[in-house]
Design a protein around this motif. Structure first.
Motif, PDB file in Angstrom:
ATOM      1  N   VAL A 387       0.821  -1.206   0.000  1.00  0.00           N
ATOM      2  CA  VAL A 387       0.000   0.000   0.000  1.00  0.00           C
ATOM      3  C   VAL A 387       0.857   1.258   0.000  1.00  0.00           C
ATOM      4  CG1 VAL A 387      -1.986  -1.051   1.148  1.00  0.00           C
ATOM      5  CG2 VAL A 387      -0.141  -0.077   2.528  1.00  0.00           C
ATOM      6  N   ARG A 388       0.179   2.361  -0.287  1.00  0.00           N
ATOM      7  CA  ARG A 388       0.808   3.681  -0.238  1.00  0.00           C
ATOM      8  C   ARG A 388      -0.183   4.664   0.353  1.00  0.00           C
ATOM      9  NH1 ARG A 388       1.511   7.127  -5.657  1.00  0.00           N
ATOM     10  NH2 ARG A 388       1.538   9.205  -4.702  1.00  0.00           N
ATOM     11  N   ALA A 389       0.294   5.525   1.238  1.00  0.00           N
ATOM     12  CA  ALA A 389      -0.553   6.564   1.825  1.00  0.00           C
ATOM     13  C   ALA A 389      -0.455   7.834   0.989  1.00  0.00           C
ATOM     14  CB  ALA A 389      -0.126   6.853   3.254  1.00  0.00           C
ATOM     15  N   VAL A 390      -1.612   8.440   0.728  1.00  0.00           N
ATOM     16  CA  VAL A 390      -1.680   9.698  -0.010  1.00  0.00           C
ATOM     17  C   VAL A 390      -2.318  10.727   0.913  1.00  0.00           C
ATOM     18  CG1 VAL A 390      -2.576  10.855  -2.049  1.00  0.00           C
ATOM     19  CG2 VAL A 390      -1.945   8.433  -2.168  1.00  0.00           C
ATOM     20  N   ASP A 391      -1.594  11.805   1.209  1.00  0.00           N
ATOM     21  CA  ASP A 391      -2.039  12.805   2.177  1.00  0.00           C
ATOM     22  C   ASP A 391      -2.311  14.142   1.512  1.00  0.00           C
ATOM     23  OD1 ASP A 391      -1.796  11.125   4.453  1.00  0.00           O
ATOM     24  OD2 ASP A 391       0.369  11.440   4.450  1.00  0.00           O
ATOM     25  N   VAL A 392      -3.354  14.820   2.011  1.00  0.00           N
ATOM     26  CA  VAL A 392      -3.694  16.156   1.543  1.00  0.00           C
ATOM     27  C   VAL A 392      -4.075  17.014   2.747  1.00  0.00           C
ATOM     28  CG1 VAL A 392      -5.430  17.516   0.301  1.00  0.00           C
ATOM     29  CG2 VAL A 392      -4.405  15.529  -0.787  1.00  0.00           C
ATOM     30  N   ASP A 393      -3.544  18.230   2.773  1.00  0.00           N
ATOM     31  CA  ASP A 393      -3.943  19.210   3.782  1.00  0.00           C
ATOM     32  C   ASP A 393      -5.311  19.752   3.377  1.00  0.00           C
ATOM     33  OD1 ASP A 393      -4.350  21.443   5.363  1.00  0.00           O
ATOM     34  OD2 ASP A 393      -2.287  22.151   5.207  1.00  0.00           O
ATOM     35  N   GLY A 450      -9.019   4.574 -11.210  1.00  0.00           N
ATOM     36  CA  GLY A 450      -9.388   5.054 -12.541  1.00  0.00           C
ATOM     37  C   GLY A 450     -10.849   5.436 -12.661  1.00  0.00           C
ATOM     38  N   ARG A 451     -11.725   4.789 -11.911  1.00  0.00           N
ATOM     39  CA  ARG A 451     -13.143   5.139 -11.928  1.00  0.00           C
ATOM     40  C   ARG A 451     -13.427   6.342 -11.034  1.00  0.00           C
ATOM     41  NH1 ARG A 451     -16.080   4.821 -15.584  1.00  0.00           N
ATOM     42  NH2 ARG A 451     -17.916   4.876 -14.245  1.00  0.00           N
ATOM     43  N   LEU A 452     -12.673   6.479  -9.937  1.00  0.00           N
ATOM     44  CA  LEU A 452     -12.915   7.599  -9.030  1.00  0.00           C
ATOM     45  C   LEU A 452     -12.666   8.946  -9.700  1.00  0.00           C
ATOM     46  CD1 LEU A 452     -11.423   6.297  -5.653  1.00  0.00           C
ATOM     47  CD2 LEU A 452     -13.823   6.677  -6.216  1.00  0.00           C
ATOM     48  N   LEU A 470      -6.594  12.396  -5.513  1.00  0.00           N
ATOM     49  CA  LEU A 470      -6.294  11.696  -6.764  1.00  0.00           C
ATOM     50  C   LEU A 470      -5.138  12.363  -7.510  1.00  0.00           C
ATOM     51  CD1 LEU A 470      -9.947  11.002  -7.935  1.00  0.00           C
ATOM     52  CD2 LEU A 470      -8.333   9.326  -7.042  1.00  0.00           C
ATOM     53  N   GLU A 471      -5.123  13.691  -7.503  1.00  0.00           N
ATOM     54  CA  GLU A 471      -4.016  14.412  -8.159  1.00  0.00           C
ATOM     55  C   GLU A 471      -2.684  14.107  -7.461  1.00  0.00           C
ATOM     56  OE1 GLU A 471      -6.297  18.422  -9.841  1.00  0.00           O
ATOM     57  OE2 GLU A 471      -5.488  18.400  -7.800  1.00  0.00           O
ATOM     58  N   ARG A 474      -1.496  10.697  -8.448  1.00  0.00           N
ATOM     59  CA  ARG A 474      -1.000  10.664  -9.828  1.00  0.00           C
ATOM     60  C   ARG A 474       0.366  11.340  -9.940  1.00  0.00           C
ATOM     61  NH1 ARG A 474      -3.954  14.846 -13.423  1.00  0.00           N
ATOM     62  NH2 ARG A 474      -2.645  16.109 -12.038  1.00  0.00           N
ATOM     63  N   ASP A 475       0.564  12.446  -9.230  1.00  0.00           N
ATOM     64  CA  ASP A 475       1.751  13.265  -9.437  1.00  0.00           C
ATOM     65  C   ASP A 475       2.972  12.786  -8.659  1.00  0.00           C
ATOM     66  OD1 ASP A 475       0.197  14.798 -11.092  1.00  0.00           O
ATOM     67  OD2 ASP A 475      -0.223  16.335  -9.578  1.00  0.00           O
ATOM     68  N   ASP A 476       2.746  12.060  -7.566  1.00  0.00           N
ATOM     69  CA  ASP A 476       3.885  11.623  -6.750  1.00  0.00           C
ATOM     70  C   ASP A 476       4.600  10.406  -7.367  1.00  0.00           C
ATOM     71  OD1 ASP A 476       3.379  13.617  -5.018  1.00  0.00           O
ATOM     72  OD2 ASP A 476       2.618  12.363  -3.396  1.00  0.00           O
TER      73      ASP A 476
END
Length: 476
Positions: A387-393, A450-452, A470-471, A474-476
């Motif tokens: 897994v990978r964690a994706v964080d957003v402020d 891909g559906r989200l 999602l951005e 994709r960008d990391d």
């Protein structure tokens, strides 16, 4: 003692909280004769001492916090809540601890209600002891469903019983705000009740045995909650294990393992739950009194094809909404097995509860709110997922500043890298509880990333955090 004639039903449900009510509703809808046994109030813990009264206490505190940070409103607010009005509102949501409405609901679905203490007396038999020692023997043709829930677990500490501590029940039904309140614990009940009573004027000291709050969630959840509670005036002490409690002349004294003494007018222990199975007659069917009841995914106890354990009592997920979910599954499973094979369905093809394993949602109604579903990053890694964690402020989302000036929050999604679906999602911030169901659908449905991308969030709302997550992925 008054002995009545034995009564026979298709199904006997022990416990008339939300879980027992939903089991009975499903079995009655299937045409099964159903009896419900309840020793306290029909509607259970959630209606009178947990979900409803606690949220009625919390909502004014959170509304004031939001208004204080809303331009055009924040300058004209009183510093103090109207405690009498808040408690009256709470009383109304707890139906003034009367269950007439719930009793009428039971009658309306065609189930029979027995008031009293129910105990198993062997397979398919429940003995009920009611008022004036009146007794009923209920026999089930198909199933007995144990829906007795859980109770507050108090530690074995010197002086605790004599100190008359609060549990969650007293904390949600108190008739006035204590001047000083000690809260022992760092979980959901501790955080919510510290939030509520601090806002209602109590000086709250929070004694946490571990090193932080909400240890079962992502670390940032407890950190943000601790910051907010401290700013509100709560005195938080971590690494503070209470070793003794005493009360004298109206003052409670709690002593920690470090020798520190804390004084208050009341002390709340929010230190866990225990199953309400100690006086259930489990020994008559070969089970251990006081134990959590293990079940399969149809909520049936193994090796006892007639016994179901639904809700808190099975320890799968101690949440009202999960208990009600289980109850619908259990009721349908009981009905399917009672009906036997039908065209297109073989014996044994019954519904199963799968959400309890990987898609359990929970909201902590504090300021800020904390909401999560599925696995945390640590839980997913421990389970062996890649897994990978994706964080957003969350403050970077356009809707955040409109929701509250100086918005602070955090979002995380845990992505399974093998199939690019979500294993878990956590939000912390004002108003995030209303974001959680979108995350629950994504996790429970194993919706691919891909559906989200095609589930477009409205602008400018807090839901735009999904686009930012999602951005970032994709960008990391």
């Amino acid at each position: 003692m008054t002995e009545t004639d034995p009564r026979e039903y298709d199904v006997v449900v022990v416990g008339a909280g939300p879980v027992g009510e939903n089991v009975a509703d499903r079995t009655r809808a299937a045409g099964l004769a159903t009896a419900i046994v309840e020793s306290e109030l029909v509607g259970g813990e959630c209606s009178y001492w947990a979900c409803m009264p606690s949220k009625a206490l919390l909502r004014p505190a959170i509304t004031r916090a939001d208004a204080r940070r809303t331009p055009g409103v924040m300058g004209g607010l009183s510093d103090a809540l109207d405690v009498r009005a808040v408690l009256a509102h709470r009383d109304a949501y707890a139906s003034h601890w009367e269950d007439d409405g719930q009793r009428r609901w039971v009658e309306g679905i065609g189930a029979d209600l027995y008031r009293g203490h129910g105990r198993l007396a062997g397979p398919l038999v429940v003995e009920v002891t009611g008022a004036d020692d009146e007794r009923h023997t209920l026999t089930a043709r198909n199933a007995v469903a144990v829906c007795t829930g859980s109770r507050a677990l108090l530690p074995d500490l010197p002086g605790l019983a004599e100190a008359r501590p609060w549990t969650s029940r007293e904390a949600t039904s108190a008739t006035s705000a204590p001047e000083r309140l000690i809260v022992v614990g760092g979980g959901v009940v501790a955080v919510e009740m510290a939030t509520a009573w601090q806002a209602l004027g109590s000086r709250v000291t929070l004694l946490v045995r571990g090193d932080g709050l909400l240890r079962r969630m992502e670390p940032f959840a407890g950190e943000l909650l601790a910051e907010s509670l401290a700013e509100a005036g709560v005195d938080i002490r971590t690494g503070a294990a209470v070793v003794s409690v005493s009360r004298a002349h109206g003052t409670v004294v709690a002593v920690t393992d470090a020798g520190d003494r804390f004084e208050a007018d009341e002390i709340l222990f929010a230190t866990g739950r225990a199953p309400r199975t100690d006086d259930l007659g489990l020994e008559t069917v070969g089970l251990e009194p006081g134990s959590w009841l293990r079940v399969d995914d149809t909520l049936r106890v193994p090796d006892r094809d007639w016994l179901y354990a639904v809700g808190d009592v099975n320890h799968r997920a101690l949440l009202t909404h999960q208990g009600k979910y289980q109850a619908r599954i259990a009721g349908d499973a009981i009905a399917a097995r009672a009906a036997g094979p039908t065209p297109g369905r073989a014996v044994g093809e019954v519904p199963t509860a799968v959400a309890d394993r990987g898609a359990v949602p929970q909201v902590i109604f504090s300021d800020p709110e904390a909401a999560s579903v599925g696995l945390s990053l640590a839980e997913a890694e421990k389970a062996g997922h890649r897994v990978r964690a994706v964080d957003v402020d969350l403050s970077t989302v356009a809707g955040a500043g409109l929701f509250r000036e100086g918005y602070r929050g955090q979002a995380r999604m845990v992505v399974d890298l093998d199939d690019e679906t979500l294993r878990g999602v956590t939000f912390v911030g004002p108003g995030v509880g209303e974001l959680l169901h979108s995350a629950t659908v994504a996790v429970a449905g194993r919706v691919p990333i891909g559906r989200l991308w095609h589930a477009v969030p409205s602008y400018p709302t807090l839901s735009e955090v999904w686009l930012r997550l999602l951005e970032t992925y994709r960008d990391d």
